[in-house]
Design an enzyme around this catalytic site. Structure first.
Site, PDB file in Angstrom:
ATOM      1  N   LYS A  43      50.017  17.411 -43.420  1.00 13.20           N
ATOM      2  CA  LYS A  43      49.568  17.145 -42.040  1.00 13.20           C
ATOM      3  C   LYS A  43      49.733  15.657 -41.685  1.00 13.20           C
ATOM      4  O   LYS A  43      50.057  14.852 -42.539  1.00 13.20           O
ATOM      5  CB  LYS A  43      48.123  17.613 -41.856  1.00 13.20           C
ATOM      6  CG  LYS A  43      47.900  19.075 -42.259  1.00 13.20           C
ATOM      7  CD  LYS A  43      48.681  20.073 -41.409  1.00 13.20           C
ATOM      8  CE  LYS A  43      48.968  21.380 -42.130  1.00 13.20           C
ATOM      9  NZ  LYS A  43      47.919  22.369 -42.151  1.00 13.20           N
TER      10      LYS A  43
HETATM   11  C1  LIG Z   1      47.461  23.768 -42.436  1.00 12.42           C
HETATM   12  C2  LIG Z   1      46.993  24.728 -41.442  1.00 12.42           C
HETATM   13  C3  LIG Z   1      45.725  25.338 -41.524  1.00 12.42           C
HETATM   14  C4  LIG Z   1      44.846  25.233 -42.741  1.00 12.42           C
HETATM   15  O1  LIG Z   1      44.515  23.944 -43.112  1.00 12.42           O
HETATM   16  P1  LIG Z   1      43.895  23.673 -44.562  1.00 12.42           P
HETATM   17  O2  LIG Z   1      43.281  22.311 -44.436  1.00 12.42           O
HETATM   18  O3  LIG Z   1      45.029  23.711 -45.524  1.00 12.42           O
HETATM   19  O4  LIG Z   1      42.890  24.707 -44.837  1.00 12.42           O
HETATM   20  C5  LIG Z   1      45.328  26.149 -40.485  1.00 12.42           C
HETATM   21  N1  LIG Z   1      46.113  26.371 -39.418  1.00 12.42           N
HETATM   22  C6  LIG Z   1      47.333  25.820 -39.310  1.00 12.42           C
HETATM   23  C7  LIG Z   1      48.150  26.109 -38.089  1.00 12.42           C
HETATM   24  C8  LIG Z   1      47.821  25.004 -40.318  1.00 12.42           C
HETATM   25  O5  LIG Z   1      49.052  24.499 -40.226  1.00 12.42           O
END
Ligand SMILES: *Cc1c(COP(=O)(O)O)cnc(C)c1O
Length: 383
Positions: free
Chosen positions: A183
């Site tokens: 992210k």
């Molecule tokens: C990465 C992601 C999540 C989950 O995030 P985590 O921190 O890994 O639990 C949820 N929704 C979307 C669209 C994502 O890309």
């Protein structure tokens, strides 16, 4: 050919970041404590949100939030199939039914228009996804949800630093951010729950730590009874200070990261105009500013004479990493077999699910790296 492997994503971590993590490890408090409080405060100031709660992951925040809203048997939750499976899994685990909404073929965004026909008396919640760093057109969805009396929670995992009109995502309503390593900022694993609903935030804060009225650090610093009482049974999704200190430092660089991502994305768009077989996503037609979480392209499989998976394999042979964000959730084994989902349900989601892949995009990338990606694509397509 490129000598070293270019991953599709890579966090930007400095020696100072590593030293800051080391300092926390050497201190007397390594789990949820002062660094968490500081990270929550800084994130709240950055987004302009009412309240913020740091959590172990966005998935954990989603779990707690569904529980806090009392989502369960007999309820329906509308969310795109073009999303990470975590949301869909948790809706299912809560005993509710995920109702999949299609997305725009060229922006991957859902819309009020697509959501409205899916609403019925069982609909309790809508979870739109801000996709690839751009923002969903929220105003019409907010209006629809308010009119129908349905809760709205934004999946903002891709949207740290994204603007919708002149507000950062997170400022209005309820949003969940992710700090997974791919992210825009990372804490290793982690997330942030942001909301302008004080009562909901208080419950999420308590539920993410055993459902105690206070968290461990509060108990020590505020001299509360070391044996705090369970107000209601809760989970354990608190973020460690080891992670939070990294979050503080990453957040301070988020604007710099996103500016670099944007510059690289514009360069990609220019260069990809040379390759007809590859088409990037389109800009949204309403006012928003993307944080460029991902650079997603679609392969014209007919013109290329090969499948998307084969094309990704060829890129890998040329030391270029790619990812798929995402394979349609409704066509995964469980949802096909247990929920009767099938091809043809969501044409624009499925179109993309079969053709899309994400090419390398991260702040420390250079224009030379982009050249390598373009050269590799041209080589595969014999241009
Ligand atoms: C990465 C992601 C999540 C989950 O995030 P985590 O921190 O890994 O639990 C949820 N929704 C979307 C669209 C994502 O890309």
């Amino acid at each position: 050919m490129r000598k070293d492997f270019l991953p599709f994503s890579k966090p930007s971590i400095t020696e100072e970041d590593i030293a800051a993590v080391g300092d926390v490890l050497r201190s007397s408090w390594i789990t949820t404590g002062p660094k968490n409080a500081e990270f929550e405060k800084n994130f709240k100031e950055y987004t302009g949100c009412g309240e913020s709660v740091a959590v172990a992951s966005a998935t954990g925040a989603m779990h707690v939030m569904l529980h806090a809203l009392g989502i369960g048997k007999g309820d329906e939750v509308i969310t795109p199939s073009m999303t990470w499976v975590s949301t869909v899994n948790l809706i299912t685990l809560a005993g509710a039914k995920p109702v999949f909404v299609d997305v725009d073929r060229d922006t991957l965004m859902t819309s009020a228009e697509k959501i409205a026909p899916l609403i019925n008396e069982r609909t309790k919640l809508i979870i739109p996804v801000h996709f690839a760093g751009a923002a969903v057109d929220m105003d019409p969805i907010r209006e629809l949800a308010a009119k129908k009396g349905i809760r709205l929670v934004e999946d903002a995992a891709h949207a740290a630093g994204t603007y919708y009109k002149n507000e950062r995502i997170g400022k209005k309503g309820t949003s969940i951010f992710s700090f997974h390593p791919i992210k825009n900022i990372t804490t290793g694993e982690g997330g942030m729950f942001c909301s302008d609903d004080k009562a909901l935030t208080d419950r999420v804060r308590s539920l993410k730590f055993h459902g105690l009225g206070v968290d461990a650090y509060d108990r020590q610093t505020h001299g509360r009874s070391p044996q705090a009482q369970v107000v209601e049974p809760g989970f354990k999704y608190n973020l460690t200070d080891i992670a939070a200190v990294l979050g503080i430092r990453q957040l301070a660089r988020l604007e710099e990261f996103n500016a670099k991502r944007t510059k690289l994305a514009m360069e990609y768009r220019k260069r990809l105009a040379e390759i007809d077989e590859i088409s990037p996503l389109a800009d949204c037609k309403y006012e928003q500013t993307s944080a460029w979480h991902l650079f997603i392209v679609r392969l014209d499989v007919k013109k290329a004479g090969m499948s998307r998976d084969e094309f990704m394999q060829e890129l890998k042979k040329r030391n270029i990493g790619t990812g798929i964000h995402f394979r349609a959730a409704h066509l995964q084994k469980f949802y096909r077999e247990q929920m009767g989902c099938h091809e043809g349900m969501l044409p624009d989601t499925e179109y993309n699910s079969d053709r899309m892949f994400s090419i390398p995009l991260f702040p420390d990338m250079t224009n030379d790296d982009i050249n390598d990606v373009i050269d590799a694509m041209k080589d595969i397509l014999k241009k």
